[in-house]
Scaffold this motif. Structure first.
Motif, PDB file in Angstrom:
ATOM      1  N   MET A 171      10.992  25.971 -24.352  1.00  0.00           N
ATOM      2  CA  MET A 171      10.902  24.737 -25.216  1.00  0.00           C
ATOM      3  C   MET A 171      12.144  24.288 -25.517  1.00  0.00           C
ATOM      4  O   MET A 171      12.982  25.275 -26.156  1.00  0.00           O
ATOM      5  CB  MET A 171       9.823  24.857 -26.113  1.00  0.00           C
ATOM      6  CG  MET A 171       8.299  24.891 -25.725  1.00  0.00           C
ATOM      7  SD  MET A 171       7.126  24.994 -27.283  1.00  0.00           S
ATOM      8  CE  MET A 171       5.456  25.346 -26.269  1.00  0.00           C
ATOM      9  N   PHE A 172      12.246  23.033 -25.492  1.00  0.00           N
ATOM     10  CA  PHE A 172      13.737  22.589 -26.148  1.00  0.00           C
ATOM     11  C   PHE A 172      13.343  21.357 -27.232  1.00  0.00           C
ATOM     12  O   PHE A 172      12.503  20.819 -26.941  1.00  0.00           O
ATOM     13  CB  PHE A 172      14.675  21.998 -25.370  1.00  0.00           C
ATOM     14  CG  PHE A 172      15.287  23.054 -24.250  1.00  0.00           C
ATOM     15  CD1 PHE A 172      16.676  23.653 -24.651  1.00  0.00           C
ATOM     16  CD2 PHE A 172      14.798  23.818 -23.470  1.00  0.00           C
ATOM     17  CE1 PHE A 172      17.307  24.555 -23.973  1.00  0.00           C
ATOM     18  CE2 PHE A 172      15.442  24.755 -22.735  1.00  0.00           C
ATOM     19  CZ  PHE A 172      16.724  25.342 -22.827  1.00  0.00           C
ATOM     20  N   SER A 173      14.350  20.931 -28.099  1.00  0.00           N
ATOM     21  CA  SER A 173      14.268  19.833 -28.721  1.00  0.00           C
ATOM     22  C   SER A 173      14.996  18.866 -27.985  1.00  0.00           C
ATOM     23  O   SER A 173      15.465  19.183 -26.977  1.00  0.00           O
ATOM     24  CB  SER A 173      14.797  19.981 -30.217  1.00  0.00           C
ATOM     25  OG  SER A 173      16.389  20.119 -30.080  1.00  0.00           O
ATOM     26  N   ALA A 174      14.981  17.481 -28.374  1.00  0.00           N
ATOM     27  CA  ALA A 174      15.449  16.387 -27.420  1.00  0.00           C
ATOM     28  C   ALA A 174      16.856  16.560 -27.453  1.00  0.00           C
ATOM     29  O   ALA A 174      17.558  16.013 -26.637  1.00  0.00           O
ATOM     30  CB  ALA A 174      15.080  15.068 -28.093  1.00  0.00           C
ATOM     31  N   ARG A 175      17.394  17.266 -28.488  1.00  0.00           N
ATOM     32  CA  ARG A 175      18.989  17.645 -28.745  1.00  0.00           C
ATOM     33  C   ARG A 175      19.324  18.842 -27.925  1.00  0.00           C
ATOM     34  O   ARG A 175      20.731  19.154 -27.993  1.00  0.00           O
ATOM     35  CB  ARG A 175      19.405  17.873 -30.214  1.00  0.00           C
ATOM     36  CG  ARG A 175      19.067  16.695 -31.067  1.00  0.00           C
ATOM     37  CD  ARG A 175      19.649  16.639 -32.614  1.00  0.00           C
ATOM     38  NE  ARG A 175      18.785  17.851 -33.141  1.00  0.00           N
ATOM     39  CZ  ARG A 175      17.511  17.771 -33.692  1.00  0.00           C
ATOM     40  NH1 ARG A 175      16.831  16.649 -33.847  1.00  0.00           N
ATOM     41  NH2 ARG A 175      16.960  18.955 -34.364  1.00  0.00           N
TER      42      ARG A 175
END
Length: 394
Positions: A123-127
């Motif tokens: 999982m990643f953040s949009a950044r």
């Protein structure tokens, strides 16, 4: 005597009404911001499903909007999602998880079916921040991007889509396979030309048709000269690696330790091929990392450092879903798309899907140079670190 006049200010009641309206407007605006913690979802949701890529908007209080395969046409909602396990359980209740990369009913020299354990979903953040969770840690509010293949992969969205990544612009050329034009500032490209070309010049040798360990030269398939340039050769080339890592959002240890610099003279070419390794064609190859999970070439970042006068395009014959160009491996015709070898430009394309599976539409060809010289340099990126690489200095 002339008549006198004076301006009358707004009444206290009118002033109070204006203040109340202003406060209501501010509250509505703030509430709108609070209910949109995920920003513009159009930046992440495409016209076509992206296998292995999922978008989640976490709004707090257990409320999550989920868009499986990054498709704006497929939206799910849940109100009881508290942590990473519950989110993945909800996702894979509706979408079959790609836990293994395998080919059924394949029998090669008496071997069992080809099957490899996939990487863990990430999982990643949009950044682009990879999110690591404790077992029961609550999900942060905002946008979460899930990649089943274990690595960040820019979603193409649609042809012509433009995305700014710091000082770089990615322009989608093709969705199937995912191909992007990479637009960088003049300084980045000038650094490449100043520090890569002079160091590569004395190292050129006849190109082989496999990897760095191969000695197979077949000029009927690949006719060019290749130089291998370690990223540690200079601070400037090492800086190029660091900037490429930031652009692709993939750890530096997943980059092959050397850049490949290729020179094509008049009439030289590279027949249509794929950058990944197909276990069905290479049953003795090693397709796992140090954790015994599936690993393969994932992405190629290709820089054009010298342009030919004519010819030398990069041809993607299967772009849009066409068949392999069997028997026409360097036709460079109207099938698919051709990317011109324009000096100062670059192209990014992915060899694996977001799921980690092979993208069998990623065939590409170095078209014959008709006039002039073409020089290109590429970084190969894998879906996981290969244990045999010496990457301590990266």
């Amino acid at each position: 005597a002339g008549a006198s006049s004076h301006r009358v200010g707004p009444s206290p009641a009118r002033m109070m009404r204006a203040v109340v309206l202003l406060l209501i407007g501010m509250a509505i605006h703030t509430k709108g911001k609070e209910t949109e913690p995920c920003g513009d979802l159009a930046e992440w949701l495409g016209e076509h499903p992206e296998r292995g890529f999922h978008v989640a908007c976490v709004r707090g209080g257990g409320h999550v909007e989920l868009f499986p395969e990054g498709s704006r046409e497929h939206r799910l909602e849940a109100n009881d999602i508290s942590d990473r396990p519950s989110l993945l359980k909800f996702l894979f209740h509706h979408v079959t998880r790609i836990s293994r990369i395998e080919w059924n009913r394949i029998r090669l020299k008496g071997r069992k079916r080809l099957s490899f354990q996939n990487q863990e979903p990430v999982m990643f953040s949009a950044r682009g921040e990879r999110l690591e969770f404790e077992a029961l840690e609550a999900l942060p509010e905002g946008l979460l991007l899930i990649f089943e293949g274990g690595s960040w992969r820019w979603p193409p969205i649609r042809p012509g889509f433009r995305r700014s990544v710091d000082s770089v612009e990615l322009i989608t050329i093709s969705v199937q396979p995912a191909i992007f034009e990479v637009v960088v500032d003049d300084e980045w490209h000038a650094r490449l030309q100043s520090h890569v070309l002079p160091r590569a010049a004395p190292l050129f040798q006849a190109s082989v048709t496999s990897d760095t360990r191969s000695v197979n030269v077949d000029t009927k398939v690949r006719n060019s000269q290749t130089a291998w340039l370690p990223y540690t050769v200079s601070p400037e080339v090492k800086q190029h690696l660091a900037m490429s890592h930031e652009l692709l959002r993939i750890p530096k240890v997943q980059f092959e330790p050397s850049m490949q610099v290729v020179r094509y003279e008049h009439g030289q070419f590279y027949d249509a091929h794929r950058d990944y390794w197909d276990p069905r064609e290479n049953p003795d190859g090693k397709f796992t990392d140090g954790s015994n999970r599936w690993a393969n070439r994932f992405a190629t970042l290709l820089w054009y450092l010298a342009s030919p006068y004519t010819g030398g395009e990069t041809w993607f014959p299967r772009s849009g879903g066409g068949p392999p160009p069997i028997g026409d491996w360097r036709a460079c015709d109207e099938r698919g798309i051709k990317v011109p070898a324009k000096n100062g430009s670059a192209v990014l394309f992915y060899s694996l899907l977001a799921s980690g599976e092979l993208d069998e539409y990623s065939w590409h060809c170095g078209c014959p140079v008709v006039a002039g010289t073409k020089i290109a340099a590429n970084s190969w990126v894998w879906s996981s670190q290969k244990s045999e690489w010496d990457v301590d200095e990266l």
